[in-house]
Design an enzyme around this catalytic site. Structure first.
Site, PDB file in Angstrom:
ATOM      1  N   SER A 465      26.942  36.163  44.617  1.00  0.00           N
ATOM      2  CA  SER A 465      26.426  36.057  46.344  1.00  0.00           C
ATOM      3  C   SER A 465      25.020  36.828  46.136  1.00  0.00           C
ATOM      4  O   SER A 465      24.663  37.669  45.405  1.00  0.00           O
ATOM      5  CB  SER A 465      27.456  36.985  46.820  1.00  0.00           C
ATOM      6  OG  SER A 465      26.645  37.080  47.970  1.00  0.00           O
ATOM      7  N   TYR A 478      34.280  42.459  47.527  1.00  0.00           N
ATOM      8  CA  TYR A 478      34.058  41.457  46.782  1.00  0.00           C
ATOM      9  C   TYR A 478      32.023  41.226  46.672  1.00  0.00           C
ATOM     10  O   TYR A 478      32.085  40.707  45.059  1.00  0.00           O
ATOM     11  CB  TYR A 478      32.803  41.056  48.218  1.00  0.00           C
ATOM     12  CG  TYR A 478      32.407  39.614  49.145  1.00  0.00           C
ATOM     13  CD1 TYR A 478      33.331  38.364  48.374  1.00  0.00           C
ATOM     14  CD2 TYR A 478      30.769  39.330  48.365  1.00  0.00           C
ATOM     15  CE1 TYR A 478      32.386  37.301  48.330  1.00  0.00           C
ATOM     16  CE2 TYR A 478      30.293  38.108  49.466  1.00  0.00           C
ATOM     17  CZ  TYR A 478      31.472  37.263  49.055  1.00  0.00           C
ATOM     18  OH  TYR A 478      30.729  36.070  48.491  1.00  0.00           O
TER      19      TYR A 478
END
Length: 594
Positions: A465, A478
């Protein structure tokens, strides 16, 4: 004699065959009653470059090798004219008559100059050969015609490719100079050659290769370039063949450009292409893969029994009109039930791949498999929890036994989690680490082991990401898992490059997927979490970038073997900011975007 250094071990016999005015050292192994495979070596090698490949093939074939004139234990005639194609073809015919069983055609394999010689053979006496495998040695006439076409109808791409091949061919021009190449070979290039192989391609010296005769072989073999190249490239002949031909293309070859196969199907109607992420000396660096491809090619030509994986590999290699870029490839995608995973599975299916769609939700995985089958070959659905190590072990074994080793694995399954670090519980951390990081570890470890064992390369894609390099106070868990996935991918890429396995980390920015609707917002009650999910979903929808865009970047990353791929403008900006101004990125990280 058997078991002498540089002849591939026990079971190898050597004899002399009289060629066209020269004595040729011929080496045989395997059962003479089986189909004959003739291996031709290149420059400045001897038959011993094939030792590992020959040992792999000898259990199924009668394997024949010989030192070409000027090399190894064969005679070294003096003078350029003695190395012309007419003499090389006469030598080849003499070896065929002495070793081949009756009139049955043999299977020809050539590397480097052995492949150039092989092209001449299958184009001028095709009835003598049942199949041909070419490695890193194009037909000189084909190259001559391709060069003429590029010069008469130049495009930016063709000019760039021609210039690139021109640089790769520096040694060809050098070999046209008198005396100097021979002098260099005789006065110390042997050690430099061996060192270049070890540094450039990871090929350590071993008995037989490089040969003890290398100084004499290198000096004599220059005649091959002088006698054949200038005339053929200036005045190419119309060379065609109907012999079933397989061309193995090393994509990291420093001497032969992959683009030289362009247009080959017009002159070789029965053509297959295989690419391998390796350098020029593939018979040394990838012997098991080369032997497997030779065996598959021969078995396919002979109409013998093939496994499902072998049939798929041959179908993928076959060159024909309308052939899709991933025709016959097996692609495994985790988290394939929706979002980026489903879009990626469909993108590969549209390009001809057979897709294995894995997801925690079996119904969505089945739907993806059904959609994949509508646009490509068969799709297969599996329920899998990527966080479960034992389940992943069983999944990888099932894929191997039911479908074969995948060419591409996309470790995409992941979950979202937002909130303050102090609000994250141990269970929150365990959940996000198990899925986002351990899921990637399991998939990479298990399928990379299969790819390495097969020895034919492959590609692993890990979905990271933009959060991997963009710190944020609202995404501590995350972002940590995605940063770990990015670094894991970089480490794997370094380790697996030597095995021909590429690794890519995909770093999407704001993408409109279901992850926004399923993310956990820790520290909030149920109603507050639901409201946060709705706000996130609206924001991501307004961004207007869908999972199909990420899927296209994933396909391109596999095709081009890219290491790190930011997706969307904000992902690129974050990547640039992390490199150019990390202090500014830390200031932005303090913003509460929740």
């Amino acid at each position: 004699m058997g078991g002498e250094p540089g002849t591939g071990g026990t079971g190898v016999t050597r004899r002399r065959v009289r060629g066209d005015g020269v004595d040729l050292a011929v080496y045989e192994q395997g059962d003479p009653s089986r189909p004959t495979v003739l291996l031709l070596h290149g420059y400045p090698d001897t038959h011993a470059v094939w030792d590992e490949v020959a040992a792999e093939l000898a259990g199924r074939f009668h394997v024949v090798r010989y030192d070409v004139r000027g090399a190894g234990a064969s005679s070294r005639p003096f003078g350029r004219r003695h190395y012309a194609f007419e003499h090389l073809m006469a030598d080849l015919r003499a070896v065929l008559e002495a070793t081949a069983r009756g009139p049955a055609p043999v299977h020809l394999v050539g590397h480097d100059w052995g492949s150039i010689q092989g092209w001449e053979a299958v184009c001028t006496m095709p009835d003598r050969f049942a199949s041909f495998t070419s490695i890193s040695g194009p037909c000189l006439d084909h190259v001559g015609h391709l060069t003429r076409r590029n010069l008469t109808r130049p495009t930016p791409r063709s000019v760039r490719q021609a210039a690139g091949q021109g640089l790769r061919s520096w040694y060809i021009y050098f070999f046209q100079t008198p005396l100097l190449p021979e002098a260099l070979w005789r006065t110390g290039m042997t050690r430099a050659f061996a060192r270049a192989l070890e540094i450039g391609e990871g090929i350590a010296p071993r008995p037989g290769h490089p040969a003890r005769t290398l100084p004499r072989d290198g000096a004599a073999g220059v005649g091959l370039y002088r006698a054949n190249m200038p005339g053929r490239l200036r005045r190419p002949r119309d060379r065609r063949t109907d012999v079933p031909t397989q061309v193995i293309v090393p994509t990291r070859d420093l001497f032969v450009s992959p683009h030289l196969v362009r247009g080959l199907g017009e002159r070789v109607p029965n053509l297959s292409l295989r690419t391998v992420a390796a350098g020029h000396w593939v018979p040394r660096s990838r012997p098991r893969a080369v032997a497997a491809w030779i065996t598959e090619h021969i078995t396919g030509v002979a109409g013998g029994p093939l496994t499902a994986a072998e049939e798929r590999a041959l179908r993928r290699a076959r060159v024909r009109r309308g052939r899709r870029p991933f025709e016959g490839a097996l692609v495994v995608v985790t988290g394939a039930g929706s979002g980026i995973g489903r879009a990626t599975a469909l993108a590969f299916a549209e390009r001809g791949a057979e897709v294995v769609a894995a997801d925690l939700d079996p119904a969505t995985a089945q739907r993806t498999a059904e959609l994949a089958a509508l646009v490509g070959p068969a799709g297969h659905a599996y329920r899998i929890d990527v966080a479960d190590g034992e389940a992943m072990e069983d999944f990888a074994k099932s894929v191997l036994h039911e479908h074969g080793v995948p060419e591409v694995v996309v470790n995409n399954a992941g979950i979202g989690m937002a909130g303050s670090f102090l609000d994250h519980s141990v269970e929150d951390w365990k959940r996000v680490l198990d899925v986002n990081l351990w899921g990637v570890i399991h998939g990479s470890r298990l399928f990379a082991a299969q790819m390495a064992e097969r020895g034919q390369g492959g590609h692993i894609v890990n979905t990271a990401s933009a959060a991997a390099y963009t710190p944020s106070r609202t995404l501590p868990a995350y972002a940590t898992t995605k940063a770990a996935v990015l670094m894991l991918s970089e480490c794997l890429r370094a380790e697996l490059a030597g095995k021909g396995i590429g690794v890519s980390a995909i770093c999407p920015g704001v993408v409109d997927t279901d992850i926004t609707r399923t993310s956990a917002f820790v520290g909030l009650g149920e109603e507050e979490q639901a409201a946060s999910r709705r706000r996130a979903a609206r924001a991501y929808a307004l961004r207007g970038f869908g999972p199909e865009g990420v899927a296209e970047r994933i396909v391109a990353a596999v095709r081009d073997d890219r290491a790190v791929v930011p997706v969307t403008a904000e992902a690129w900006l974050g990547r640039a900011g992390a490199r150019l101004s990390p202090g500014l990125m830390r200031l932005f990280a303090r913003l509460d975007l929740g």
